[in-house]
Design a protein around this motif. Structure first.
Motif, PDB file in Angstrom:
ATOM      1  N   LEU A  41      -4.184  14.579 -12.180  1.00 28.65           N
ATOM      2  CA  LEU A  41      -4.504  15.856 -13.750  1.00 28.65           C
ATOM      3  C   LEU A  41      -3.139  15.481 -14.546  1.00 28.65           C
ATOM      4  O   LEU A  41      -3.043  15.931 -15.904  1.00 28.65           O
ATOM      5  CB  LEU A  41      -4.922  16.845 -12.949  1.00 28.65           C
ATOM      6  N   VAL A  42      -2.255  16.041 -14.159  1.00 30.44           N
ATOM      7  CA  VAL A  42      -1.297  15.739 -14.832  1.00 30.44           C
ATOM      8  C   VAL A  42      -0.945  14.907 -16.370  1.00 30.44           C
ATOM      9  O   VAL A  42       0.151  15.316 -17.284  1.00 30.44           O
ATOM     10  CB  VAL A  42       0.248  16.256 -13.920  1.00 30.44           C
ATOM     11  N   SER A  43      -1.523  14.041 -14.811  1.00 29.05           N
ATOM     12  CA  SER A  43      -1.340  13.291 -17.223  1.00 29.05           C
ATOM     13  C   SER A  43      -2.100  13.203 -18.210  1.00 29.05           C
ATOM     14  O   SER A  43      -1.820  12.991 -18.997  1.00 29.05           O
ATOM     15  CB  SER A  43      -2.215  11.878 -16.156  1.00 29.05           C
ATOM     16  N   LEU A  44      -3.462  14.071 -17.362  1.00 30.32           N
ATOM     17  CA  LEU A  44      -3.474  14.632 -19.536  1.00 30.32           C
ATOM     18  C   LEU A  44      -2.431  14.993 -19.699  1.00 30.32           C
ATOM     19  O   LEU A  44      -3.304  15.661 -21.110  1.00 30.32           O
ATOM     20  CB  LEU A  44      -3.922  15.988 -18.695  1.00 30.32           C
ATOM     21  N   GLY A  65       4.357  -0.339 -20.282  1.00 27.22           N
ATOM     22  CA  GLY A  65       5.638  -0.655 -19.394  1.00 27.22           C
ATOM     23  C   GLY A  65       5.796  -0.333 -18.119  1.00 27.22           C
ATOM     24  O   GLY A  65       5.842  -1.305 -17.307  1.00 27.22           O
ATOM     25  N   THR A  66       6.292   1.821 -17.907  1.00 26.56           N
ATOM     26  CA  THR A  66       6.040   2.240 -16.608  1.00 26.56           C
ATOM     27  C   THR A  66       4.466   1.487 -15.519  1.00 26.56           C
ATOM     28  O   THR A  66       4.871   0.723 -14.460  1.00 26.56           O
ATOM     29  CB  THR A  66       5.210   3.571 -16.760  1.00 26.56           C
ATOM     30  N   LEU A  67       3.269   0.582 -15.633  1.00 25.47           N
ATOM     31  CA  LEU A  67       2.633   0.603 -15.292  1.00 25.47           C
ATOM     32  C   LEU A  67       2.776  -0.851 -15.085  1.00 25.47           C
ATOM     33  O   LEU A  67       2.629  -1.628 -13.462  1.00 25.47           O
ATOM     34  CB  LEU A  67       1.234   0.900 -15.935  1.00 25.47           C
ATOM     35  N   GLY A  68       3.294  -1.629 -15.793  1.00 29.95           N
ATOM     36  CA  GLY A  68       3.677  -2.496 -15.414  1.00 29.95           C
ATOM     37  C   GLY A  68       4.968  -3.092 -14.502  1.00 29.95           C
ATOM     38  O   GLY A  68       4.328  -3.495 -13.505  1.00 29.95           O
ATOM     39  N   TRP A  69       5.704  -2.019 -14.653  1.00 31.80           N
ATOM     40  CA  TRP A  69       6.798  -2.105 -13.845  1.00 31.80           C
ATOM     41  C   TRP A  69       6.026  -1.353 -11.994  1.00 31.80           C
ATOM     42  O   TRP A  69       6.553  -2.250 -11.097  1.00 31.80           O
ATOM     43  CB  TRP A  69       7.484  -1.134 -13.636  1.00 31.80           C
ATOM     44  N   ILE A  70       5.458  -0.827 -12.473  1.00 28.81           N
ATOM     45  CA  ILE A  70       4.996  -0.513 -10.808  1.00 28.81           C
ATOM     46  C   ILE A  70       4.051  -1.167 -10.125  1.00 28.81           C
ATOM     47  O   ILE A  70       3.692  -1.768  -8.717  1.00 28.81           O
ATOM     48  CB  ILE A  70       4.073   1.239 -10.900  1.00 28.81           C
ATOM     49  N   GLY A  99       6.192   7.267  -6.034  1.00 25.87           N
ATOM     50  CA  GLY A  99       6.474   8.464  -5.797  1.00 25.87           C
ATOM     51  C   GLY A  99       5.803   9.947  -6.813  1.00 25.87           C
ATOM     52  O   GLY A  99       5.659   9.037  -7.842  1.00 25.87           O
ATOM     53  N   ASP A 100       5.006  10.493  -6.431  1.00 27.07           N
ATOM     54  CA  ASP A 100       4.464  11.396  -7.613  1.00 27.07           C
ATOM     55  C   ASP A 100       4.847  12.684  -7.746  1.00 27.07           C
ATOM     56  O   ASP A 100       4.999  12.863  -9.147  1.00 27.07           O
ATOM     57  CB  ASP A 100       3.938  12.598  -6.459  1.00 27.07           C
ATOM     58  N   ILE A 101       6.388  13.078  -7.606  1.00 20.66           N
ATOM     59  CA  ILE A 101       6.777  13.691  -8.348  1.00 20.66           C
ATOM     60  C   ILE A 101       8.229  12.804  -9.455  1.00 20.66           C
ATOM     61  O   ILE A 101       8.159  12.939 -10.635  1.00 20.66           O
ATOM     62  CB  ILE A 101       8.620  13.745  -7.364  1.00 20.66           C
ATOM     63  N   ILE A 102       8.321  11.350  -9.104  1.00 23.83           N
ATOM     64  CA  ILE A 102       9.366  11.107 -10.082  1.00 23.83           C
ATOM     65  C   ILE A 102       7.787  10.722 -11.360  1.00 23.83           C
ATOM     66  O   ILE A 102       8.632  10.596 -12.923  1.00 23.83           O
ATOM     67  CB  ILE A 102       9.532   9.388 -10.080  1.00 23.83           C
ATOM     68  N   MET A 103       6.573  10.319 -11.030  1.00 23.23           N
ATOM     69  CA  MET A 103       5.738  10.084 -11.859  1.00 23.23           C
ATOM     70  C   MET A 103       4.981  11.540 -12.720  1.00 23.23           C
ATOM     71  O   MET A 103       5.415  11.286 -13.568  1.00 23.23           O
ATOM     72  CB  MET A 103       4.035   9.901 -11.307  1.00 23.23           C
ATOM     73  N   LEU A 145       8.480  12.040 -15.218  1.00 25.49           N
ATOM     74  CA  LEU A 145       8.257  11.257 -16.798  1.00 25.49           C
ATOM     75  C   LEU A 145       6.671  11.231 -17.385  1.00 25.49           C
ATOM     76  O   LEU A 145       7.744  11.592 -18.789  1.00 25.49           O
ATOM     77  CB  LEU A 145       8.040   9.781 -15.430  1.00 25.49           C
ATOM     78  N   ILE A 146       6.381  11.566 -17.141  1.00 28.24           N
ATOM     79  CA  ILE A 146       5.167  12.266 -17.804  1.00 28.24           C
ATOM     80  C   ILE A 146       5.426  13.626 -18.458  1.00 28.24           C
ATOM     81  O   ILE A 146       5.386  13.837 -19.217  1.00 28.24           O
ATOM     82  CB  ILE A 146       3.364  13.041 -16.866  1.00 28.24           C
ATOM     83  N   ILE A 147       5.509  14.724 -17.821  1.00 25.83           N
ATOM     84  CA  ILE A 147       6.468  15.551 -18.762  1.00 25.83           C
ATOM     85  C   ILE A 147       7.338  15.431 -19.292  1.00 25.83           C
ATOM     86  O   ILE A 147       7.724  15.986 -20.455  1.00 25.83           O
ATOM     87  CB  ILE A 147       6.439  16.593 -17.244  1.00 25.83           C
ATOM     88  N   ALA A 148       8.126  14.796 -19.009  1.00 21.96           N
ATOM     89  CA  ALA A 148       9.749  14.362 -20.334  1.00 21.96           C
ATOM     90  C   ALA A 148       9.442  14.168 -21.211  1.00 21.96           C
ATOM     91  O   ALA A 148       9.407  14.487 -22.300  1.00 21.96           O
ATOM     92  CB  ALA A 148      10.875  13.654 -18.839  1.00 21.96           C
TER      93      ALA A 148
END
Length: 237
Positions: free
Chosen positions: A106-109, A146-151, A158-162, A165-168
């Motif tokens: 949900l953080v992706s929102l 690009g990030t989803l392409g990398w994944i 991992g959840d922490i890195i994602m 990245l989302i917050i930043a």
């Protein structure tokens, strides 16, 4: 009756919105394949098409001198759907497919929320007539493609890195960081040094790292903006 040319920019903007809506539909149907393309890949193509329409609507408005308050508002609403909501839902679906904690995605929102704030800020901020303040929402969308392409190639980080990245990236959209416009007002190398650097780097990144190269391109764009003391005298729309 108004001249038909006054409707052209808004029609192009509406195509941007339509692509964004279709990309969201694709995001909510993960794992499917249509004519050999996954729904995620189709969503990427649709967001790319939305970006092309976003460029063309402003260009057509300038060429036809068909500016309107309605066009400005429609452009922002379309950008929020195509470059805010669509990437947010794509990131959410990717996180849901890999995490053991279904609330974390949900953080992706934040991508959509901060995108909306960024667009509202742009519409009322008179400082953004010749440059950007904060990461433009289309650039943020390109980063996530690009990030989803990398994944897809290297695996879920991992959840922490994602989450970081989302917050930043979300905070960058509403930050006070001065960023130059990537749109070319002319082809002069002297006036567009940074733009040509980003363009050439994008080609090199995509050739060497595929779709993930788009994320590295946006990282480079951010770094160049951080290092630059002045923005180019170009119009940012």
């Amino acid at each position: 009756m108004k001249n038909i040319k006054t409707y052209i920019p808004n029609t192009i903007t509406s195509l941007n919105l339509l692509c964004g809506c279709m990309a969201i539909v694709m995001a909510f149907n993960p794992g499917m394949a249509i004519h050999g393309f996954t729904t995620q890949e189709i969503a990427f193509i649709l967001i790319g098409a939305a970006a092309a329409f976003d460029f063309c609507d402003g260009l057509s408005a300038r060429l036809l001198k068909a500016y309107s308050p309605m066009g400005k508002e429609l452009d922002s609403l379309s950008d929020l759907v195509s470059f805010g909501l669509a990437p947010a839902f794509l990131v959410m679906q990717t996180m849901l497919a890999h995490t053991d904690y279904p609330l974390i995605p949900l953080v992706s929102l934040l991508i959509a929320l901060m995108g909306a704030l960024r667009l509202a800020k742009f519409n009322v901020d008179t400082r953004q007539t010749t440059s950007f303040i904060g990461l433009p929402i289309p650039a943020n969308a390109i980063f996530w493609i690009g990030t989803l392409g990398w994944i897809n190639v290297h695996g879920y980080p991992g959840d922490i890195i994602m989450t970081v990245l989302i917050i930043a990236l979300s905070l960058l959209m509403v930050s006070e960081l001065k960023m130059f416009s990537l749109k070319f007002a002319n082809l002069s190398p002297r006036d567009n040094v940074r733009r040509y650097v980003v363009l050439l780097a994008a080609i090199l990144f995509v050739i060497t790292d595929g779709l993930a190269g788009l994320a590295w391109t946006i990282v480079l764009y951010i770094l160049i903006s951080l290092l630059g003391k002045k923005t180019d005298p170009q119009s940012a729309s």
